[in-house]
Scaffold this active site. Structure first.
Site, PDB file in Angstrom:
ATOM      1  CB  CYS A  41      -0.927  -0.012   1.207  1.00 20.82           C
ATOM      2  SG  CYS A  41      -2.092  -1.379   1.139  1.00 20.82           S
TER       3      CYS A  41
HETATM    4  N1  LIG Z   1      -2.746  -6.184   1.817  1.00 17.96           N
HETATM    5  C1  LIG Z   1      -3.136  -5.086   2.415  1.00 17.96           C
HETATM    6  O1  LIG Z   1      -2.720  -4.794   3.521  1.00 17.96           O
HETATM    7  C2  LIG Z   1      -4.155  -4.158   1.783  1.00 17.96           C
HETATM    8  C3  LIG Z   1      -4.788  -3.202   2.597  1.00 17.96           C
HETATM    9  C4  LIG Z   1      -5.736  -2.367   2.044  1.00 17.96           C
HETATM   10  C5  LIG Z   1      -5.994  -2.455   0.679  1.00 17.96           C
HETATM   11  N2  LIG Z   1      -5.358  -3.373  -0.106  1.00 17.96           N
HETATM   12  C6  LIG Z   1      -5.695  -3.418  -1.513  1.00 17.96           C
HETATM   13  O2  LIG Z   1      -6.520  -4.555  -1.748  1.00 17.96           O
HETATM   14  C7  LIG Z   1      -6.252  -5.091  -3.037  1.00 17.96           C
HETATM   15  C8  LIG Z   1      -5.921  -6.569  -2.927  1.00 17.96           C
HETATM   16  O3  LIG Z   1      -4.709  -6.705  -2.222  1.00 17.96           O
HETATM   17  P1  LIG Z   1      -4.289  -8.040  -1.487  1.00 17.96           P
HETATM   18  O4  LIG Z   1      -3.170  -7.655  -0.589  1.00 17.96           O
HETATM   19  O5  LIG Z   1      -5.484  -8.729  -0.908  1.00 17.96           O
HETATM   20  O6  LIG Z   1      -3.732  -8.896  -2.721  1.00 17.96           O
HETATM   21  P2  LIG Z   1      -3.299 -10.431  -2.715  1.00 17.96           P
HETATM   22  O7  LIG Z   1      -2.246 -10.559  -3.738  1.00 17.96           O
HETATM   23  O8  LIG Z   1      -3.077 -10.900  -1.330  1.00 17.96           O
HETATM   24  O9  LIG Z   1      -4.601 -11.200  -3.233  1.00 17.96           O
HETATM   25  C9  LIG Z   1      -5.166 -11.004  -4.467  1.00 17.96           C
HETATM   26  C10 LIG Z   1      -5.820 -12.305  -4.933  1.00 17.96           C
HETATM   27  O10 LIG Z   1      -6.490 -12.015  -6.153  1.00 17.96           O
HETATM   28  C11 LIG Z   1      -6.321 -13.098  -7.030  1.00 17.96           C
HETATM   29  N3  LIG Z   1      -6.564 -12.623  -8.385  1.00 17.96           N
HETATM   30  C12 LIG Z   1      -5.758 -11.905  -9.199  1.00 17.96           C
HETATM   31  N4  LIG Z   1      -6.382 -11.603 -10.345  1.00 17.96           N
HETATM   32  C13 LIG Z   1      -7.611 -12.132 -10.250  1.00 17.96           C
HETATM   33  C14 LIG Z   1      -8.732 -12.156 -11.117  1.00 17.96           C
HETATM   34  N5  LIG Z   1      -8.711 -11.537 -12.301  1.00 17.96           N
HETATM   35  N6  LIG Z   1      -9.843 -12.799 -10.726  1.00 17.96           N
HETATM   36  C15 LIG Z   1      -9.886 -13.432  -9.512  1.00 17.96           C
HETATM   37  N7  LIG Z   1      -8.859 -13.432  -8.649  1.00 17.96           N
HETATM   38  C16 LIG Z   1      -7.747 -12.787  -9.009  1.00 17.96           C
HETATM   39  C17 LIG Z   1      -4.923 -13.598  -6.754  1.00 17.96           C
HETATM   40  O11 LIG Z   1      -4.788 -14.953  -7.163  1.00 17.96           O
HETATM   41  C18 LIG Z   1      -4.832 -13.428  -5.227  1.00 17.96           C
HETATM   42  O12 LIG Z   1      -5.233 -14.600  -4.538  1.00 17.96           O
HETATM   43  C19 LIG Z   1      -5.144  -4.224  -3.629  1.00 17.96           C
HETATM   44  O13 LIG Z   1      -5.727  -3.220  -4.414  1.00 17.96           O
HETATM   45  C20 LIG Z   1      -4.512  -3.611  -2.424  1.00 17.96           C
HETATM   46  O14 LIG Z   1      -3.911  -2.369  -2.726  1.00 17.96           O
HETATM   47  C21 LIG Z   1      -4.450  -4.239   0.437  1.00 17.96           C
END
Ligand SMILES: NC(=O)c1ccc[n+]([C@@H]2O[C@H](COP(=O)([O-])OP(=O)(O)OC[C@H]3O[C@@H](n4cnc5c(N)ncnc54)[C@H](O)[C@@H]3O)[C@@H](O)[C@H]2O)c1
Length: 435
Positions: free
Chosen positions: A276
């Protein structure tokens, strides 16, 4: 007579009859799935990664914030299932999208995951579905990118289907604030979209904060993370200033933090990491560049924060120099490689830069991290070594990069021959005792 989908969805939310779809079962999607299941909803997770689908269906969690016992209970009760079958996206009443939003090599937004997830949802869109994007992104993504893709179906937003943006604020490893008790901002394309989303999230999230548009919700998230990036940048710059003036920055920060108003404490460190803080501000900077405006605070904070690994490597050089040693050939023990304490995530971690720079200088680097047993970045492949007095004594210099809470900092402080402590962990954590 046409169906009133708004009323139907609100009723389904209240009776917990709504099926909740979650696209992307990662750090954000899986905790949301657990909260929705806890609230009594059935959840269908959709993920393109087979391993993720398989582990979730076995009730095994790959996300620290969702203990396996908790996930296993929901899977056993039939409340959470996962699939890779895209056609099943027509089943859920609500579809929350939580896919990655990284930066490209040129540090522009890589919106391809949001795009492909939206297209998958659009291919199976049916009347009466509520779609919400949770991924962090630039303002305009929901309206300019998602809405046209979904409306290609011929369905109308606000009556046939509903669309909103609601940023995820999950803070991995935070023992106090999790998905349920972190207030959630929601901005729908139309007021009906916001009302439907409020009804769907309400059973699972304690406090909901409606705003007037998806753009307001998108910008809320970017402001929060830009605020952190800028203030961490200020704390890091203050560390360099204090160093040059021969003043202890931690004493200065603690002094300032006694002011009961108008000051918020941020601490310096090895730089910023994670999915982030180092990335999100660039989404806003990119959008504003397209409007011919330079977001200067974002640029300066990014510059200061990204130079911190080099600054700390300079401190290692200095610490070794004081012992008439060079980095080349020195045994260097890095403590903590995750991007922040008590999590197992190494994405964008400043440790990666620090280790790379130390290796480039010819250092003999080993590391300890209770959360990261194996480290593989670029050409460097290492295994976490046990942390005991002998290992600390054997190092020419110990570098604390991430201050995981369950380490014996008093021992590290006592046994290390030379110490570079980017987190001030020995002074602050050792005082509190070995936890
Ligand atoms: N990790 C954090 O602390 C956090 C906090 C707030 C916001 N976010 C935001 O949330 C979003 C997700 O982040 P995350 O950390 O959960 O990511 P992550 O990589 O942990 O998980 C994402 C998942 O999405 C799947 N994926 C990718 N493309 C896909 C598709 N087209 N269809 C279905 N599944 C798909 C991947 O296989 C993976 O399992 C990002 O935009 C991030 O900026 C993350």
């Amino acid at each position: 007579m046409t169906k009133n989908w708004e009323q139907e969805l609100i009723a389904k939310a209240e009776s917990r009859q709504a099926l909740i779809g979650i696209v992307g079962l990662g750090y954000v999607g899986l905790p949301l799935a657990a909260e929705m299941a806890e609230a009594g909803f059935r959840v269908l997770g959709y993920d393109v990664t087979q391993r993720v689908v398989d582990t979730v269906n076995r009730g095994v969690s790959h996300v620290l914030d969702v203990p396996t016992e908790r996930l296993a209970k929901f899977v056993k009760q039939g409340l959470i299932t996962a699939t890779r079958d895209e056609s099943r996206l027509s089943e859920p009443d609500m579809v929350a999208i939580a896919v990655p939003t990284p930066l490209s090599k040129t540090r522009d937004p890589d919106i391809s995951y949001v795009l492909s997830a939206t297209e998958a949802v659009a291919r199976h869109l049916r009347p009466g579905q509520a779609i919400v994007l949770e991924s962090t992104t630039y303002p305009g993504t929901t309206r300019d990118l998602m809405l046209p893709a979904l409306e290609k179906s011929g369905l109308k937003v606000g009556t046939d289907f509903f669309l909103a943006f609601s940023p995820e604020r999950v803070d991995p490893g935070n023992a106090t604030y999790q998905t349920r008790n972190t207030p959630k901002v929601i901005g729908g394309i139309t007021p009906a979209c916001t009302r439907v989303m409020l009804a769907l999230y309400q059973p699972a999230i304690e406090t909901l904060v409606p705003v007037s548009s998806p753009e307001a919700a998108e910008l809320t998230k970017l402001l929060e993370n830009t605020f952190r990036a800028v203030n961490i940048g200020l704390a890091n710059e203050m560390a360099i200033v204090c160093d040059k003036l021969g003043v202890d920055v931690w004493e200065v920060i603690e002094g300032a933090a006694t002011k009961p108003f108008g000051f918020m404490k941020f601490t310096p460190g090895p730089g910023v990491g994670g999915h982030c803080i180092p990335l999100d501000p660039h989404y806003l900077a990119w959008k504003m560049r397209a409007l011919n405006y330079r977001t200067r605070f974002i640029e300066v904070a990014g510059e200061v924060n990204s130079q911190m690994p080099e600054y700390w490597v300079g401190k290692v050089t200095g610490a070794l120099n004081a012992h008439r040693k060079s980095v080349r050939g020195a045994k260097l023990l890095v403590i903590g490689v995750a991007y922040k304490p008590d999590i197992d995530d190494i994405r964008e971690s400043p440790a990666v830069d620090i280790i790379r720079l130390l290796e480039q200088l010819g250092g003999d680097v080993s590391y300890h991290d209770p959360f990261i047993p194996v480290y593989k970045e670029g050409d460097v492949a290492l295994k976490s070594v046990p942390l005991d007095a002998a290992a600390v004594r054997a190092a020419d210099c110990v570098v604390i990069v991430t201050d995981h809470s369950k380490l014996d900092y008093a021992m590290i402080g006592r046994e290390s021959r030379a110490l570079v402590d980017t987190r001030h962990a020995v002074a602050t954590r050792a005082k509190r005792g070995f936890q």
